[in-house]
Design a protein around this motif. Sequence first.
Motif, PDB file in Angstrom:
ATOM      1  N   GLY A   1     -15.774  48.607  10.489  1.00  0.00           N
ATOM      2  CA  GLY A   1     -14.791  47.673  10.640  1.00  0.00           C
ATOM      3  C   GLY A   1     -13.931  47.671   9.350  1.00  0.00           C
ATOM      4  O   GLY A   1     -12.637  47.590   9.354  1.00  0.00           O
TER       5      GLY A   1
ATOM      6  N   MET B   1      -9.841  39.951   8.703  1.00  0.00           N
ATOM      7  CA  MET B   1     -10.989  40.722   8.718  1.00  0.00           C
ATOM      8  C   MET B   1     -12.442  39.815   8.709  1.00  0.00           C
ATOM      9  O   MET B   1     -12.787  39.327   7.762  1.00  0.00           O
TER      10      MET B   1
ATOM     11  N   GLY C   1     -16.514  45.651  18.255  1.00  0.00           N
ATOM     12  CA  GLY C   1     -16.035  44.644  17.182  1.00  0.00           C
ATOM     13  C   GLY C   1     -14.441  44.770  17.065  1.00  0.00           C
ATOM     14  O   GLY C   1     -13.870  45.736  17.614  1.00  0.00           O
ATOM     15  N   TYR C   2     -14.078  43.972  16.359  1.00  0.00           N
ATOM     16  CA  TYR C   2     -12.441  44.001  15.993  1.00  0.00           C
ATOM     17  C   TYR C   2     -12.090  43.257  14.977  1.00  0.00           C
ATOM     18  O   TYR C   2     -12.672  42.301  14.742  1.00  0.00           O
ATOM     19  N   LEU C   3     -10.651  43.555  14.785  1.00  0.00           N
ATOM     20  CA  LEU C   3      -9.975  42.806  13.536  1.00  0.00           C
ATOM     21  C   LEU C   3      -8.848  42.151  14.435  1.00  0.00           C
ATOM     22  O   LEU C   3      -8.481  42.563  15.412  1.00  0.00           O
TER      23      LEU C   3
ATOM     24  N   TYR D   1     -12.979  48.498  17.352  1.00  0.00           N
ATOM     25  CA  TYR D   1     -13.615  49.492  16.735  1.00  0.00           C
ATOM     26  C   TYR D   1     -14.899  49.345  17.487  1.00  0.00           C
ATOM     27  O   TYR D   1     -15.575  48.272  17.769  1.00  0.00           O
TER      28      TYR D   1
ATOM     29  N   ARG E   1     -18.811  49.242  16.521  1.00  0.00           N
ATOM     30  CA  ARG E   1     -19.725  48.597  15.616  1.00  0.00           C
ATOM     31  C   ARG E   1     -20.677  49.684  15.346  1.00  0.00           C
ATOM     32  O   ARG E   1     -20.963  50.488  16.251  1.00  0.00           O
TER      33      ARG E   1
END
Length: 371
Positions: A134, A256, A292-294, A307, A309
């Motif tokens: 991340g 984030m 996962g992500y921002l 992304y 994890r």
Amino acid sequence: MPDLVAPVRFALLGCGRFGWRHLEVLQRLPGVEVVVVADIDESRARATADRFGIPAYTTDFREAAAWPGVDAVDVCLPTYLHRDAVTTAAESGHHVFCEKPLALRVEDAVEAVAACEQAGVKLQVGFCRRFDNGWLAAAEVIREGRLGRPVVWRHATGTSGAPQSWFFDRDGGGGPFVDATIHWYDFGRFVFGEVDSVRASTSIMRPGRTAPDTGIVSVRFVSGDELHLMWSWGLPPKVRVDELHEVLGPEGALIMRPRPEPGVDPIRVAGDGVKVFDSVPHANGVDPGNLGYLWLLGRDAAQPVIYQRNDMVEDELASFVQAVRRDQDPPVGGAEAVAALRVATAVLEAGETGQAVSLRTLPALTRRAAR
């Protein structure tokens, strides 16, 4: 390939919470064996050896650091013991993985690095955020210029802090502005380059402590980018506040933030009423069960930065094992550890004096290669 499974025998120093975390990881890595553990509390050392099936234990970390037949030593002791553990291991010819910070004083960190260099052993320091997919995704967004430059990276949090009292002692753990935010100082150098100066306003919120537990820190980089931290380890037990973690730039903002837990409202409002949905479509090649992500907020739209994890502690320890097996330089070594500690000690000085502290003399930056 044979070098991928060459055995690596470890001594682990410190059987606390993070020592157990490391043991769980090390026992998952192919060809890795932990042969001895050490803890000043004999019952805890014995229980750890029993729990993980380790053949030997001791209450003397120096004895374990010099254990015959060991290839590497994993240091998970309180920070004030790091220098002695690292130098003992190095003098015994053992490679060293040491949790951050490498020491509390820059002089001690330099001594530990020198001991490893003189002994010809490898030293890696536990800046696990260098392996956090991340954070690495955020670094890529910044380096690509998608936010514009310069940027302001900001993070705010408040908790009761670490579980043991030594963390809050100036000569034990240094408090959060040494023990915890050192991850931000290191990653900031990784992304932005050298530090220009720091400012800080710090205080002790809860009595009986000798290190500041609460404060505001500003780190300015030579690049013009800035890091702003609002941290407290001064809240009562079980009390914590929502975290803020964002990167702001002239072309947008990067949120984030963790993926919401089930039952949390997935919609919030950003900027001028723009709705941001905390759900993303399946991405080819990405396991949606480990996604996962921002959130990247631009001038006209919000979009996820996806992304995979990962277990950053497992990946960092695996990188150290690989460096030992292949006789390579570890990805995060002594120079980075000393540089980050210089920032941390400058923050303490700035907090005490109320004056900015210049750091233009930090050693040369090294970066981990893109994954």
